[in-house]
Write a protein that holds these residues in place. Structure first.
Motif, short mmCIF file in Angstrom:
data_model
loop_
_atom_site.label_atom_id
_atom_site.label_comp_id
_atom_site.label_asym_id
_atom_site.label_seq_id
_atom_site.Cartn_x
_atom_site.Cartn_y
_atom_site.Cartn_z
N SER A 30 0.79 -1.23 0.00
CA SER A 30 0.00 0.00 0.00
C SER A 30 0.83 1.29 0.00
CB SER A 30 -0.96 0.00 1.19
OG SER A 30 -0.24 -0.20 2.38
N HIS A 31 1.95 1.33 0.69
CA HIS A 31 2.74 2.56 0.73
C HIS A 31 4.20 2.23 1.02
CE1 HIS A 31 2.91 2.77 5.24
NE2 HIS A 31 1.92 1.94 5.08
N ILE A 32 5.04 3.26 0.98
CA ILE A 32 6.50 3.12 1.09
C ILE A 32 7.01 2.13 0.03
CG2 ILE A 32 8.45 2.95 2.69
CD1 ILE A 32 6.52 3.07 5.00
N LEU A 33 6.65 2.41 -1.22
CA LEU A 33 7.00 1.49 -2.30
C LEU A 33 8.34 1.82 -2.95
CD1 LEU A 33 3.47 1.26 -3.93
CD2 LEU A 33 4.55 -0.42 -2.47
N THR A 34 8.91 2.99 -2.65
CA THR A 34 10.14 3.40 -3.33
C THR A 34 11.33 2.52 -2.95
OG1 THR A 34 10.40 5.06 -1.61
CG2 THR A 34 9.51 5.79 -3.70
N LYS A 35 11.38 2.07 -1.71
CA LYS A 35 12.51 1.26 -1.27
C LYS A 35 12.35 -0.22 -1.60
CE LYS A 35 11.83 2.45 3.16
NZ LYS A 35 11.97 2.50 4.62
N LYS A 36 11.17 -0.62 -2.07
CA LYS A 36 10.95 -2.02 -2.43
C LYS A 36 11.35 -2.24 -3.89
CE LYS A 36 7.33 -2.26 0.95
NZ LYS A 36 5.96 -1.91 1.20
N THR A 37 11.95 -3.38 -4.16
CA THR A 37 12.41 -3.67 -5.51
C THR A 37 11.22 -3.93 -6.43
OG1 THR A 37 12.59 -6.03 -5.14
CG2 THR A 37 14.54 -4.69 -4.64
N THR A 38 11.45 -3.76 -7.72
CA THR A 38 10.39 -4.00 -8.72
C THR A 38 9.93 -5.45 -8.66
OG1 THR A 38 11.55 -2.41 -10.08
CG2 THR A 38 9.80 -3.64 -11.12
N LYS A 39 10.87 -6.35 -8.49
CA LYS A 39 10.54 -7.78 -8.42
C LYS A 39 9.64 -8.07 -7.22
CE LYS A 39 12.77 -12.29 -7.91
NZ LYS A 39 14.07 -12.96 -7.75
N ARG A 40 9.97 -7.46 -6.09
CA ARG A 40 9.18 -7.68 -4.88
C ARG A 40 7.76 -7.13 -5.04
NH1 ARG A 40 10.97 -5.10 0.91
NH2 ARG A 40 9.11 -5.66 2.09
N LYS A 41 7.63 -5.95 -5.63
CA LYS A 41 6.31 -5.35 -5.84
C LYS A 41 5.49 -6.16 -6.83
CE LYS A 41 8.16 -1.22 -6.53
NZ LYS A 41 8.32 0.23 -6.78
N ARG A 42 6.15 -6.69 -7.85
CA ARG A 42 5.47 -7.51 -8.85
C ARG A 42 4.92 -8.79 -8.21
NH1 ARG A 42 9.34 -7.50 -12.33
NH2 ARG A 42 10.30 -9.46 -11.73
N ASN A 43 5.70 -9.40 -7.32
CA ASN A 43 5.25 -10.62 -6.64
C ASN A 43 4.12 -10.35 -5.65
OD1 ASN A 43 6.91 -12.42 -7.99
ND2 ASN A 43 8.61 -12.08 -6.58
N LEU A 44 4.06 -9.13 -5.11
CA LEU A 44 2.99 -8.79 -4.17
C LEU A 44 1.65 -8.60 -4.89
CD1 LEU A 44 4.86 -6.29 -1.86
CD2 LEU A 44 4.04 -8.55 -1.23
N ARG A 45 1.68 -8.39 -6.20
CA ARG A 45 0.43 -8.22 -6.97
C ARG A 45 -0.40 -9.50 -7.01
NH1 ARG A 45 2.90 -6.31 -12.38
NH2 ARG A 45 4.04 -4.53 -11.63
N LYS A 46 0.28 -10.62 -7.04
CA LYS A 46 -0.40 -11.90 -7.25
C LYS A 46 -1.17 -12.32 -6.01
CE LYS A 46 3.44 -13.27 -10.16
NZ LYS A 46 4.68 -14.05 -10.16
N GLY A 47 -2.34 -12.88 -6.23
CA GLY A 47 -3.10 -13.43 -5.12
C GLY A 47 -2.56 -14.79 -4.73
N THR A 48 -2.92 -15.26 -3.57
CA THR A 48 -2.48 -16.57 -3.11
C THR A 48 -3.58 -17.18 -2.27
OG1 THR A 48 -0.72 -17.76 -1.96
CG2 THR A 48 -1.31 -15.62 -1.09
N LEU A 49 -3.44 -18.44 -1.90
CA LEU A 49 -4.46 -19.11 -1.11
C LEU A 49 -4.14 -18.97 0.38
CD1 LEU A 49 -4.95 -22.40 -3.13
CD2 LEU A 49 -6.40 -20.38 -3.13
N VAL A 50 -5.20 -18.94 1.17
CA VAL A 50 -5.07 -18.89 2.62
C VAL A 50 -4.60 -20.25 3.10
CG1 VAL A 50 -6.46 -18.74 4.74
CG2 VAL A 50 -6.80 -17.10 2.91
N SER A 51 -3.76 -20.29 4.11
CA SER A 51 -3.26 -21.56 4.64
C SER A 51 -4.41 -22.36 5.25
CB SER A 51 -2.18 -21.32 5.70
OG SER A 51 -2.77 -20.76 6.85
N ASP A 52 -4.24 -23.67 5.31
CA ASP A 52 -5.28 -24.55 5.84
C ASP A 52 -5.60 -24.24 7.30
OD1 ASP A 52 -5.47 -25.84 3.42
OD2 ASP A 52 -4.01 -27.39 3.96
N ALA A 53 -4.58 -23.80 8.05
CA ALA A 53 -4.78 -23.48 9.46
C ALA A 53 -5.74 -22.31 9.63
CB ALA A 53 -3.45 -23.17 10.11
N ASP A 54 -5.68 -21.32 8.73
CA ASP A 54 -6.53 -20.14 8.84
C ASP A 54 -7.86 -20.30 8.10
OD1 ASP A 54 -4.62 -18.76 10.33
OD2 ASP A 54 -3.60 -18.09 8.52
#
Length: 64
Positions: A30-54
């Motif tokens: 959501s914010h403070i994106l300047t210090k994050k790498t492009t690769k890291r921000k690109r990977n944060l775009r993707k959705g994922t599944l919730v763990s079985d425990a949760d």
């Protein structure tokens, strides 16, 4: 038995897939994106599944 109420805040954060698993989006995008790498921000775009425990807890929040 009365109908169950959906937790509206959870409904905005999670979606159920066709097979009933729960999809979520990743945090830290959501914010403070300047210090994050492009690769890291690109990977944060993707959705994922919730763990079985949760998944059991979240299923109670979004029953429909």
């Amino acid at each position: 038995m009365p109908k169950l109420k959906t937790n509206r805040s959870a409904a905005k954060r999670f979606k159920k897939t066709g097979k009933g698993k729960i999809k979520r989006y990743k945090a830290y995008k959501s914010h403070i994106l300047t210090k994050k790498t492009t690769k890291r921000k690109r990977n944060l775009r993707k959705g994922t599944l919730v763990s079985d425990a949760d998944a059991k807890r979240i299923n109670k929040l979004i029953p429909y």
